[in-house]
Design an enzyme around this catalytic site. Structure first.
Site, short mmCIF file in Angstrom:
data_model
loop_
_atom_site.label_atom_id
_atom_site.label_comp_id
_atom_site.label_asym_id
_atom_site.label_seq_id
_atom_site.Cartn_x
_atom_site.Cartn_y
_atom_site.Cartn_z
CE LYS A 1 -23.57 4.40 27.70
NZ LYS A 1 -23.79 3.36 26.57
CE LYS B 1 -28.47 11.42 20.98
NZ LYS B 1 -28.86 9.96 20.59
CE LYS C 1 -25.78 5.41 17.19
NZ LYS C 1 -26.87 6.21 18.15
CB THR D 1 -35.24 6.54 23.82
OG1 THR D 1 -34.04 5.65 24.16
CG2 THR D 1 -35.07 7.47 22.88
CG ASN E 1 -36.92 0.58 22.88
OD1 ASN E 1 -38.12 0.00 23.66
ND2 ASN E 1 -36.22 1.48 23.30
CB SER F 1 -27.02 4.47 28.84
OG SER F 1 -27.65 3.51 27.80
#
Ligand code: GLU
Length: 435
Positions: A67, A91, A103, A187, A218, A356
């Site tokens: 992810k 994470k 990523k 976030t 964001n 997510s």
């Protein structure tokens, strides 16, 4: 940036030394499982053809499908994406999600593309990596300079290729295309929960806590907006072009409205009466913002903002890492020596991937949650993991970053151990499943 990976590796070695894990864990986490480079041809609006370099790195999938977001930025390299994919692995483990880490990125300056060019690039990227992603394999999401609209195009391209709708392939989609309520602000909201937990522990009063926020994308924007609503004093904000400072505090939502009209924060200086009346502010540079005398310095831009070059000049009482990797290893050591706590990225910015995960769960169940449910569950995950990490830091008398890594790596190591390690195969530890 390959420097970054080396730095991460040496930090990780310390973490392994502290944890009682098999050497197999070290060996497994020394390099990514899969790294793909694609060249993406895009027909530009003027009829020319340009080729952009794209990457997708899946670091480790022992704990679940990989992810992590996709960034569009001119500085993107395979090394950077690899370092970021490792941080995603940690994470997801810190947040207790059933995911490994990945990523993606494309080396491009998206501000120079028209919307149609951006759509063609986004779809081209998915055509390039379609074979290695999927709801049960690897799930992209937004990151620096990508957003819900781009995720919508990417998801649609994946449907065209697979000839079926599998919305769980990408998260951070627009709400009407299967996205989750609350994902866009997740976030920033998660980072605020972290700060609130920390403030409670340190006895910081929101009203007396001045915060400087670097980065007005964001994550930075929603963090600043929500922190302001929660009573904290946002005294400085910056974007890639410069910053503004007001001792009495700024209203981030108002600033955003003006930024959208004017396109840059600096223009605020010459702003119309309404904003100038709102707060008396002055123009500052990004470097000045980092060195302000504030209670909290929130870093929500890019990597390597605090390094050996400026760590001695940081005057904040604590640093909140909302971006990924904003303090490099040398900067981190100096801040630790100076007793400036750093609330680490793998914990602070996990709210994005936590929601997510909620989006992925909703997509797979075909049933959608209201925003209150999303926000409540986000809060409970962030608070729970923050308490665990803070307790570990106390218990083991280590930095918060070390504690977060020990917490996450212990979960990854658990998964690797359960598949059997050299100690098990050499008969040094007893097996339970083969007797
Ligand atoms: N790009 C975000 C991060 O760095 C979110 C990743 C995701 O939601 O998968 O955590």
């Amino acid at each position: 940036m390959s420097e970054q990976r080396t730095q991460t590796q040496s930090f990780l070695d310390e973490v392994f030394d502290q944890l009682d894990v098999s050497d197999d864990v070290r060996t497994r986490l020394a390099q990514p499982k899969l790294a793909l480079t694609v060249n993406i041809p895009v027909r530009m609006d003027d009829g020319t053809l340009q080729v952009f370099k794209g990457f997708r790195v899946q670091f480790d999938d022992t704990r679940g499908p990989t992810k992590g977001g996709v960034r569009f930025h001119p500085r993107v390299t395979l090394e950077e994406v690899t370092a970021l994919s490792f941080w995603m692995t940690v994470k997801c483990a810190v947040a207790g999600l059933p995911f490994g880490g990945a990523k993606g990125g494309v080396a491009v300056d998206p501000k120079r593309l028209s919307r149609l060019e951006l759509e063609r690039l986004s779809r081209g990227y998915i055509r390039g990596i379609a074979d290695i992603i999927g709801p049960k394999r690897d799930i992209p999401a937004p990151d620096v300079y990508t957003n819900a609209t781009i995720m919508g195009w990417m998801t649609d391209e994946y449907y065209q290729i697979r000839r079926q709708q599998t919305p769980g392939v990408i998260t951070g989609k627009p709400v009407h295309l299967g996205g989750s309520l609350g994902r866009t602000s997740a976030t920033g909201r998660g980072a605020l929960h972290l700060l609130q937990q920390w403030a409670q522990r340190q006895g910081l009063q929101p009203k007396r806590t001045r915060i400087a926020v670097q980065g007005f994308g964001n994550a930075g924007y929603h963090f600043a907006r929500l922190a302001h609503e929660a009573g904290f004093r946002i005294v400085a904000l910056s974007d890639s072009r410069g910053g503004i400072y007001a001792e009495d505090g700024l209203d981030p939502a108002l600033i955003m409205r003006h930024k959208l009209n004017r396109r840059e924060l600096k223009a605020m200086l010459y702003c119309d009466a309404s904003v100038c009346e709102e707060a008396d502010h002055k123009e500052i540079s990004n470097a000045e913002l980092l060195e302000l005398d504030v209670e909290v310095l929130a870093l929500a831009a890019l990597e390597d903002q605090i390094t050996a070059d400026n760590a001695e000049r940081i005057h904040a009482d604590q640093v909140l890492e909302i971006a990924n990797g904003p303090v490099d290893a040398a900067g981190d050591r100096i801040l630790a020596q100076r007793d400036i706590p750093v609330l680490p990225d793998v914990l602070v910015n996990a709210g994005g991937v936590v929601v997510s995960h909620f989006e992925w769960v909703q997509n797979r169940a075909g049933e959608y949650w209201d925003e209150a449910r999303v926000n409540d569950r986000l809060k409970s995950v962030m608070e729970g993991e923050a308490k665990r990490v803070f307790a570990l830091a106390d218990e083991q008398n280590c930095t918060l970053r070390s504690a977060a890594y020990r917490h996450g790596v212990a979960r990854i190591a658990g998964a690797i151990h359960d598949q059997g390690t050299r100690e098990y195969f050499q008969g040094a530890i007893e097996g339970t499943n083969v007797e």
